[in-house]
Design a protein around this motif. Structure first.
Motif, PDB file in Angstrom:
ATOM      1  N   LEU A  48      73.162  53.418 117.955  1.00  0.00           N
ATOM      2  CA  LEU A  48      71.789  53.101 117.626  1.00  0.00           C
ATOM      3  C   LEU A  48      71.495  53.365 116.157  1.00  0.00           C
ATOM      4  O   LEU A  48      70.829  52.606 115.487  1.00  0.00           O
ATOM      5  CB  LEU A  48      70.855  53.924 118.519  1.00  0.00           C
ATOM      6  CG  LEU A  48      69.346  53.715 118.286  1.00  0.00           C
ATOM      7  CD1 LEU A  48      68.990  52.259 118.515  1.00  0.00           C
ATOM      8  CD2 LEU A  48      68.539  54.630 119.198  1.00  0.00           C
ATOM      9  N   THR A  49      72.057  54.493 115.646  1.00  0.00           N
ATOM     10  CA  THR A  49      71.848  54.827 114.241  1.00  0.00           C
ATOM     11  C   THR A  49      72.429  53.755 113.331  1.00  0.00           C
ATOM     12  O   THR A  49      71.819  53.319 112.370  1.00  0.00           O
ATOM     13  CB  THR A  49      72.495  56.186 113.930  1.00  0.00           C
ATOM     14  OG1 THR A  49      71.951  57.157 114.804  1.00  0.00           O
ATOM     15  CG2 THR A  49      72.233  56.590 112.481  1.00  0.00           C
ATOM     16  N   ARG A  50      73.639  53.308 113.648  1.00  0.00           N
ATOM     17  CA  ARG A  50      74.280  52.281 112.836  1.00  0.00           C
ATOM     18  C   ARG A  50      73.498  50.974 112.917  1.00  0.00           C
ATOM     19  O   ARG A  50      73.291  50.275 111.945  1.00  0.00           O
ATOM     20  CB  ARG A  50      75.725  52.086 113.298  1.00  0.00           C
ATOM     21  CG  ARG A  50      76.530  51.171 112.388  1.00  0.00           C
ATOM     22  CD  ARG A  50      77.961  50.999 112.890  1.00  0.00           C
ATOM     23  NE  ARG A  50      78.658  52.268 112.887  1.00  0.00           N
ATOM     24  CZ  ARG A  50      79.063  52.893 113.993  1.00  0.00           C
ATOM     25  NH1 ARG A  50      78.814  52.355 115.178  1.00  0.00           N
ATOM     26  NH2 ARG A  50      79.682  54.052 113.928  1.00  0.00           N
ATOM     27  N   GLY A  51      73.094  50.629 114.094  1.00  0.00           N
ATOM     28  CA  GLY A  51      72.311  49.411 114.260  1.00  0.00           C
ATOM     29  C   GLY A  51      71.004  49.476 113.500  1.00  0.00           C
ATOM     30  O   GLY A  51      70.533  48.496 112.947  1.00  0.00           O
ATOM     31  N   SER A  52      70.412  50.650 113.443  1.00  0.00           N
ATOM     32  CA  SER A  52      69.166  50.820 112.726  1.00  0.00           C
ATOM     33  C   SER A  52      69.357  50.584 111.235  1.00  0.00           C
ATOM     34  O   SER A  52      68.495  50.000 110.577  1.00  0.00           O
ATOM     35  CB  SER A  52      68.618  52.231 112.963  1.00  0.00           C
ATOM     36  OG  SER A  52      68.347  52.428 114.333  1.00  0.00           O
ATOM     37  N   ARG A  53      70.499  51.049 110.685  1.00  0.00           N
ATOM     38  CA  ARG A  53      70.760  50.820 109.264  1.00  0.00           C
ATOM     39  C   ARG A  53      70.856  49.330 108.955  1.00  0.00           C
ATOM     40  O   ARG A  53      70.331  48.859 107.938  1.00  0.00           O
ATOM     41  CB  ARG A  53      72.053  51.530 108.843  1.00  0.00           C
ATOM     42  CG  ARG A  53      71.970  53.049 108.869  1.00  0.00           C
ATOM     43  CD  ARG A  53      73.169  53.673 108.185  1.00  0.00           C
ATOM     44  NE  ARG A  53      73.130  55.125 108.253  1.00  0.00           N
ATOM     45  CZ  ARG A  53      73.749  55.846 109.178  1.00  0.00           C
ATOM     46  NH1 ARG A  53      74.477  55.241 110.098  1.00  0.00           N
ATOM     47  NH2 ARG A  53      73.663  57.163 109.186  1.00  0.00           N
ATOM     48  N   LEU A  54      71.546  48.608 109.811  1.00  0.00           N
ATOM     49  CA  LEU A  54      71.669  47.166 109.592  1.00  0.00           C
ATOM     50  C   LEU A  54      70.319  46.484 109.738  1.00  0.00           C
ATOM     51  O   LEU A  54      69.989  45.556 108.990  1.00  0.00           O
ATOM     52  CB  LEU A  54      72.673  46.579 110.588  1.00  0.00           C
ATOM     53  CG  LEU A  54      74.129  47.000 110.393  1.00  0.00           C
ATOM     54  CD1 LEU A  54      75.001  46.441 111.508  1.00  0.00           C
ATOM     55  CD2 LEU A  54      74.651  46.519 109.046  1.00  0.00           C
ATOM     56  N   SER A  55      69.537  46.940 110.709  1.00  0.00           N
ATOM     57  CA  SER A  55      68.213  46.347 110.909  1.00  0.00           C
ATOM     58  C   SER A  55      67.314  46.618 109.713  1.00  0.00           C
ATOM     59  O   SER A  55      66.582  45.734 109.251  1.00  0.00           O
ATOM     60  CB  SER A  55      67.581  46.918 112.186  1.00  0.00           C
ATOM     61  OG  SER A  55      68.375  46.619 113.315  1.00  0.00           O
ATOM     62  N   ILE A  56      67.409  47.860 109.222  1.00  0.00           N
ATOM     63  CA  ILE A  56      66.600  48.197 108.049  1.00  0.00           C
ATOM     64  C   ILE A  56      67.019  47.363 106.849  1.00  0.00           C
ATOM     65  O   ILE A  56      66.188  46.860 106.094  1.00  0.00           O
ATOM     66  CB  ILE A  56      66.726  49.697 107.743  1.00  0.00           C
ATOM     67  CG1 ILE A  56      66.089  50.522 108.857  1.00  0.00           C
ATOM     68  CG2 ILE A  56      66.089  50.037 106.405  1.00  0.00           C
ATOM     69  CD1 ILE A  56      66.342  52.011 108.745  1.00  0.00           C
ATOM     70  N   LEU A  57      68.343  47.192 106.666  1.00  0.00           N
ATOM     71  CA  LEU A  57      68.848  46.398 105.543  1.00  0.00           C
ATOM     72  C   LEU A  57      68.325  44.977 105.605  1.00  0.00           C
ATOM     73  O   LEU A  57      67.897  44.413 104.600  1.00  0.00           O
ATOM     74  CB  LEU A  57      70.381  46.411 105.555  1.00  0.00           C
ATOM     75  CG  LEU A  57      71.065  45.590 104.461  1.00  0.00           C
ATOM     76  CD1 LEU A  57      70.795  46.212 103.094  1.00  0.00           C
ATOM     77  CD2 LEU A  57      72.565  45.503 104.719  1.00  0.00           C
ATOM     78  N   CYS A  58      68.331  44.392 106.787  1.00  0.00           N
ATOM     79  CA  CYS A  58      67.869  43.007 106.938  1.00  0.00           C
ATOM     80  C   CYS A  58      66.357  42.879 106.737  1.00  0.00           C
ATOM     81  O   CYS A  58      65.871  41.824 106.318  1.00  0.00           O
ATOM     82  CB  CYS A  58      68.248  42.483 108.315  1.00  0.00           C
ATOM     83  SG  CYS A  58      70.026  42.341 108.579  1.00  0.00           S
ATOM     84  N   SER A  59      65.638  43.949 107.058  1.00  0.00           N
ATOM     85  CA  SER A  59      64.179  43.879 106.957  1.00  0.00           C
ATOM     86  C   SER A  59      63.655  44.164 105.549  1.00  0.00           C
ATOM     87  O   SER A  59      62.489  43.913 105.264  1.00  0.00           O
ATOM     88  CB  SER A  59      63.548  44.875 107.940  1.00  0.00           C
ATOM     89  OG  SER A  59      63.867  46.212 107.570  1.00  0.00           O
TER      90      SER A  59
END
Length: 273
Positions: A48-59
């Motif tokens: 979840l933490t890793r996915g959050s980083r990617l989501s934040i990067l895209c946003s």
């Protein structure tokens, strides 16, 4: 006139919590908030933490993405790329091993010294149109001293089919022949196509007696039948150009050599003018 009541009305539980919470300093409130946030992050799954980083990067806006990527994801990407590169290199190395040497010549007890052996390697590689060295080429090594650890080294390399030709003086060749290291030269079909006068230089030596014997400690070294295991190359033209001493030099081809054709060509080269 109604008297003044000095007693205060008790606060409700919610009001008491709000009052106590309001009395805390902003610093303590921030510390409590940070502690709660860290505890929650520690309990979050890594995925979840890793996915959050990617989501934040895209946003993020375009101009902010590089800084975020550099701070949060760059190191992880470099580690992953290094792991993939290392695994690929090992896989390629395993699936495509280096070419085996085409000919390995062992010089025993300085029948040629190191410099002379190097010269022989150079001129024979040129004559046989092979590269120099163990990677698909020809190697001539004089690092075999039977008085030290040369015998065990020689035995190990012959057993693993790394050595094709051995050159030694008469006495040491007789010793090695007695251990069963060499093949009878006339038995090699490749040798039959060589110059006919080579047969005049064949030399007979005892081999190893591997027959069953009543004595369990019987040593068959040098007690086998005599065969033409050796070739006297003392007067061969190319050998005479290099050897500084007139000691007799005997050449033998090892048992189970992987390169009998190259061994024959090497002998023909030594005998050439």
């Amino acid at each position: 006139m109604r008297g003044h009541n000095n007693r205060q009305t008790p606060l409700s539980s919610n009001e008491a919590y709000s009052a106590a919470h309001s009395a805390q300093s902003p610093k303590k409130i921030n510390e409590a908030h940070n502690a709660t946030t860290n505890a929650t992050s520690a309990l979050m799954p890594q995925k979840l933490t890793r996915g959050s980083r990617l989501s934040i990067l895209c946003s993020l806006p375009q101009h902010q993405r590089w800084n975020y990527f550099k701070d949060q994801l760059l190191k992880r990407c470099l580690v992953a790329l290094a792991a993939v590169f290392t695994a690929s290199f090992l896989l390629i190395h395993i699936l495509t091993p280096a070419p085996a040497p085409k000919l390995y010549v062992a010089i025993i007890n300085n029948a040629l010294d190191t410099s002379q052996s190097k010269q022989l390697q150079q001129i024979s590689a040129k004559a046989l149109k092979l590269p120099q060295g163990r990677t698909g080429g020809i190697t001539v090594s004089s690092h075999f001293d039977l008085t030290n650890d040369g015998l065990s080294k020689l035995q190990t390399m012959i057993s693993s089919q790394e050595i094709d030709i051995v050159i030694a003086d008469n006495a040491r060749f007789s010793q090695l022949s007695g251990y069963g290291y060499f093949v009878s030269l006339p038995s090699l079909s490749q040798m039959k196509s060589t110059s006919t006068h080579l047969s005049d230089n064949f030399m007979t030596f005892h081999g190893y007696d591997d027959s069953e014997h009543a004595d369990a400690f019987y040593d068959g070294s040098g007690k086998g039948a005599k065969h033409k295991y050796g070739l006297n190359i003392t007067q061969f033209a190319q050998w005479r150009k290099l050897a500084t001493e007139n000691n007799q030099a005997v050449l033998g081809i090892t048992q189970n050599t992987r390169n009998p054709e190259e061994a024959r060509e090497f002998i023909e080269f030594l005998d050439s003018a």
